[in-house]
Design a protein around this motif. Sequence first.
Motif, PDB file in Angstrom:
ATOM      1  N   GLY A   1      28.192  59.798  29.069  1.00 19.10           N
ATOM      2  CA  GLY A   1      28.295  59.133  28.462  1.00 19.10           C
ATOM      3  C   GLY A   1      29.654  59.905  27.555  1.00 19.10           C
TER       4      GLY A   1
ATOM      5  N   THR B   1      35.935  57.015  25.495  1.00 20.65           N
ATOM      6  CA  THR B   1      36.865  56.572  25.582  1.00 20.65           C
ATOM      7  C   THR B   1      38.011  57.263  26.661  1.00 20.65           C
ATOM      8  OG1 THR B   1      37.812  58.794  25.194  1.00 20.65           O
ATOM      9  CG2 THR B   1      36.387  57.424  22.458  1.00 20.65           C
TER      10      THR B   1
ATOM     11  N   PHE C   1      36.081  40.273  22.610  1.00 23.03           N
ATOM     12  CA  PHE C   1      36.156  41.897  21.743  1.00 23.03           C
ATOM     13  C   PHE C   1      36.693  41.623  20.573  1.00 23.03           C
ATOM     14  CE2 PHE C   1      35.818  43.125  26.148  1.00 23.03           C
ATOM     15  CZ  PHE C   1      34.302  43.161  26.324  1.00 23.03           C
ATOM     16  N   PRO C   2      36.108  41.922  19.273  1.00 23.65           N
ATOM     17  CA  PRO C   2      36.332  41.730  17.953  1.00 23.65           C
ATOM     18  C   PRO C   2      38.084  42.813  17.899  1.00 23.65           C
ATOM     19  CG  PRO C   2      34.181  42.859  17.806  1.00 23.65           C
ATOM     20  CD  PRO C   2      34.379  41.655  19.306  1.00 23.65           C
TER      21      PRO C   2
ATOM     22  N   GLU D   1      21.073  51.657  14.239  1.00 25.60           N
ATOM     23  CA  GLU D   1      20.357  50.928  15.786  1.00 25.60           C
ATOM     24  C   GLU D   1      21.576  49.945  15.413  1.00 25.60           C
ATOM     25  OE1 GLU D   1      16.378  49.348  15.406  1.00 25.60           O
ATOM     26  OE2 GLU D   1      15.690  51.368  16.351  1.00 25.60           O
ATOM     27  N   PHE D   2      22.741  50.436  15.016  1.00 28.48           N
ATOM     28  CA  PHE D   2      23.339  49.188  14.598  1.00 28.48           C
ATOM     29  C   PHE D   2      24.073  48.800  16.476  1.00 28.48           C
ATOM     30  CE2 PHE D   2      28.020  48.095  15.267  1.00 28.48           C
ATOM     31  CZ  PHE D   2      28.269  47.462  14.521  1.00 28.48           C
TER      32      PHE D   2
ATOM     33  N   TYR E   1      22.077  47.482  19.177  1.00 27.08           N
ATOM     34  CA  TYR E   1      22.579  45.819  19.143  1.00 27.08           C
ATOM     35  C   TYR E   1      24.253  45.388  19.487  1.00 27.08           C
ATOM     36  CZ  TYR E   1      17.455  45.239  16.333  1.00 27.08           C
ATOM     37  OH  TYR E   1      16.459  45.448  16.968  1.00 27.08           O
ATOM     38  N   ARG E   2      24.692  46.184  18.757  1.00 31.10           N
ATOM     39  CA  ARG E   2      25.740  45.689  19.697  1.00 31.10           C
ATOM     40  C   ARG E   2      26.109  45.964  20.980  1.00 31.10           C
ATOM     41  NH1 ARG E   2      31.185  45.726  16.613  1.00 31.10           N
ATOM     42  NH2 ARG E   2      32.596  46.067  17.388  1.00 31.10           N
TER      43      ARG E   2
ATOM     44  N   SER F   1      22.894  57.948  20.691  1.00 30.34           N
ATOM     45  CA  SER F   1      23.115  58.344  20.768  1.00 30.34           C
ATOM     46  C   SER F   1      24.154  58.962  18.774  1.00 30.34           C
ATOM     47  CB  SER F   1      24.726  58.824  21.919  1.00 30.34           C
ATOM     48  OG  SER F   1      25.630  60.077  21.419  1.00 30.34           O
ATOM     49  N   LEU F   2      25.012  57.939  18.875  1.00 30.88           N
ATOM     50  CA  LEU F   2      26.020  57.601  17.782  1.00 30.88           C
ATOM     51  C   LEU F   2      25.540  56.366  17.233  1.00 30.88           C
ATOM     52  CD1 LEU F   2      27.907  58.899  16.211  1.00 30.88           C
ATOM     53  CD2 LEU F   2      29.974  57.612  17.113  1.00 30.88           C
ATOM     54  N   ASP F   3      25.566  56.603  16.116  1.00 28.06           N
ATOM     55  CA  ASP F   3      25.733  54.741  15.377  1.00 28.06           C
ATOM     56  C   ASP F   3      26.518  54.740  14.878  1.00 28.06           C
ATOM     57  OD1 ASP F   3      24.172  52.658  14.704  1.00 28.06           O
ATOM     58  OD2 ASP F   3      23.298  54.055  12.374  1.00 28.06           O
ATOM     59  N   TYR F   4      27.021  53.621  15.149  1.00 30.28           N
ATOM     60  CA  TYR F   4      27.717  52.767  14.933  1.00 30.28           C
ATOM     61  C   TYR F   4      29.398  53.185  15.560  1.00 30.28           C
ATOM     62  CZ  TYR F   4      26.424  50.800  10.293  1.00 30.28           C
ATOM     63  OH  TYR F   4      26.284  49.438   9.829  1.00 30.28           O
ATOM     64  N   GLY F   5      28.780  53.397  17.111  1.00 34.07           N
ATOM     65  CA  GLY F   5      29.555  53.564  18.097  1.00 34.07           C
ATOM     66  C   GLY F   5      29.622  51.893  19.300  1.00 34.07           C
ATOM     67  N   PRO F   6      30.835  52.094  19.337  1.00 36.70           N
ATOM     68  CA  PRO F   6      31.296  50.962  20.476  1.00 36.70           C
ATOM     69  C   PRO F   6      30.174  50.773  21.350  1.00 36.70           C
ATOM     70  CG  PRO F   6      32.655  52.531  21.266  1.00 36.70           C
ATOM     71  CD  PRO F   6      31.664  53.320  19.731  1.00 36.70           C
TER      72      PRO F   6
END
Lengths: 397, 344
Positions: free
Chosen positions: A269, A272, A396-397, A81-82, A85-86, A296-301
Amino acid sequence: MGSIEQQWRRGFSRRQALCGLASFLAASPLLHAQRDPYPLGPHRRVLGFDEMRTAFDFEPVFHDNVPLAIYDYTAHGTDSEFTLYRNRDAFDWVELVGGGGVTPAEVDTSTELFGVRMDSPIMLAPTARQRDLHPDGELGMHRAATSAAMTMIVSNVSSFPFPQIAEAADGPLWFQRYATRDLEGNRQVLDMAQDAGCQTVVVTIDQQASYYERDLHDRNLGGAPRRARRRTPQNPPNPYRVGAGRLWYEWTLFDDLRPMIEVPMLAKGILTGEGARKCLEHGVDGIIVSNHGGRSLDYGPSTLEVLEEVVEAVSGRVPVLIDSGFRRGADVLKALALGAVAVCLGRASRWGLGAFGEPGARKVIEIINTELVHAMAAVGRTTIAAIDRSIVRTSFP
Amino acid sequence: MKVDRRQTLRRLGGFMAGAPLMTQQPRQGAPAARLAPVGELVNVPEFEAMAELVLSPDRFTTISGGHRGSFDRMTLRQRLMVYAMDLDLTTQLFGYDMFAPILVGPVGHQRELHADGELATARGASAAKTVMVASRQSSYPIDQIVADSSAPVWYQVYAEGDIGATRDDVAQAVDAGCSVLCVTVGVSSLQTPVRTDWRAVEQLGQAAGVPVVVKGIMSPNDAETALQHGAEGVVVSSHGGLVTGDGALPIDVLPAVADAVNGRVPVLVDGSFRRGTDILKGLALGATAVMLGRPPMWGLAAYGASGVQTVLELLQTDLARNMAMTGRPTIDMIDRELVRIDSR
């Protein structure tokens, strides 16, 4: 009775103090007020309809109305769930600046998309099986959207057939579709939706092999032991136990679907600039920047941090919409400033419907739209067209 | 003013409600109240909680924890709509076709974690078609470990102490069938930092007669030195959290090491890899394969061989899923563009 006994009678016992503490903590509006308030404990008192102030207020009510599995289906993100939260963190990386001199009464949120006038740039994202949330299901959601003059996108996996949802109210509907590999199977469904009057078709292309740990963790709260629920797919096409699902997707899918769709075709979806350019090469009429609400994808932006990249790649040729993590009017305004033409609400609308049915869905939409009006006034913009990049500062980081 | 218990409780309540400790965390895993059947665990971090249930605190401490910060600063850039029905994770390492680019790293004294120790690890790793690196500090003799394996076993030693004795053990391990020698540098078998004796590394390598990988590389210079002393592979590693002075983790220094090595030899990496996306990031940043230290040990401690097997299979599937979703269905399609690192 003596004074000691009176004190015992009227006083505040340790038990009450602990109960109060526990319930206060459970219901406390969380220190990260901008995040989904999960996990939620049992509440001493469920807030009433008239007490709803922000979209977040609806979530605990919804949570308490439905079985945990239903709540989790709405709440979960993929894997750790990264990205879930992002998505929320990203709104802290965009500040609203400047403006003033405008009162909310002067603000007009109406806009136009695919030639259709909308009262607000806020739309309802396609989400599945809404009757699980409330008996009103998609019928109530459509009536709520209509009364707020907003467009609803109906999911591929709705609890009611699309024509029935279309009959429930007069408001505009879009239709979302997951293509099946048997292409002719798509034609029938797309014909049905277009015959019933859908204004666009949204083709979702993400979420090929997501994995929801929260679902797998659901256990019977009545005390039955947890069941073994880690699922392995039947006949996976590879030795790595990944189910076939949507692994067959290729860009030519849009070429195959195009002849079946007479209304505008959108792709949902995209994250990029490269993906956006590919969409345009394959006849897509609109793009929804989405990470599926972190499903969808964990650790996506987060979607907000990639929005400008997509907008630049598209450079005005087709409209760019966005979803994933929007809960407040200010969130919506930030996305509009970064180039989106509309914002879709998924979880927020589900919280509203799940908490109070059709009136709840309407109220949550109205709250967010009112917040948008106030946010626009605060930055001194009276129309959607006047919203530009200068009202935000990004880090943005 | 007197303070009574009642007021104290009220104030405690108010204080806790405002305390930063109460920040919400996503729910992770089952409450560790009972040892769940292995089939119920849905991710690798859950195995840590299960290991904690079965181990004494002293032993659990030796295999607990990890550093997630660096992985949380890396996001993945998807390439969309790439046909992924033919997912293929196989990759070649020292002439062996690995089922997936994942190895079980060396950990000594595994009988302290489970009665079957390295034998269970060997069986679990073999069941998951995974190479295992057996430590010279194993609880079981190396020939027994190899006998229980159907996948290749590597042998790991420290470049310290009586080189003659170490060389004899290496010879015995190679006789038993170990296919690669892994020499750990920069740290002693007691996990204290030591100065690397590169002459010893070279001697051990020359005597072994099998490929030598040097584990414990944390800079491009280290890698260059290792190659000069006969290394045929390097493992970027900080020995499970014995971090370098500036706090860098293996995944942080991996790109620079991979650039310096520039394809001359395979580069492996370890250090807090817990999810398929972590492994994907390691591969994208230049690793040929990823070594796991703690996770298989959590599986071993809680469930023996089936725990090791499940941890490995979960990560294989997790890696495969994420390769599919990022549009890199084969290992050679994984490129550095896949990873974006936050600048702060």
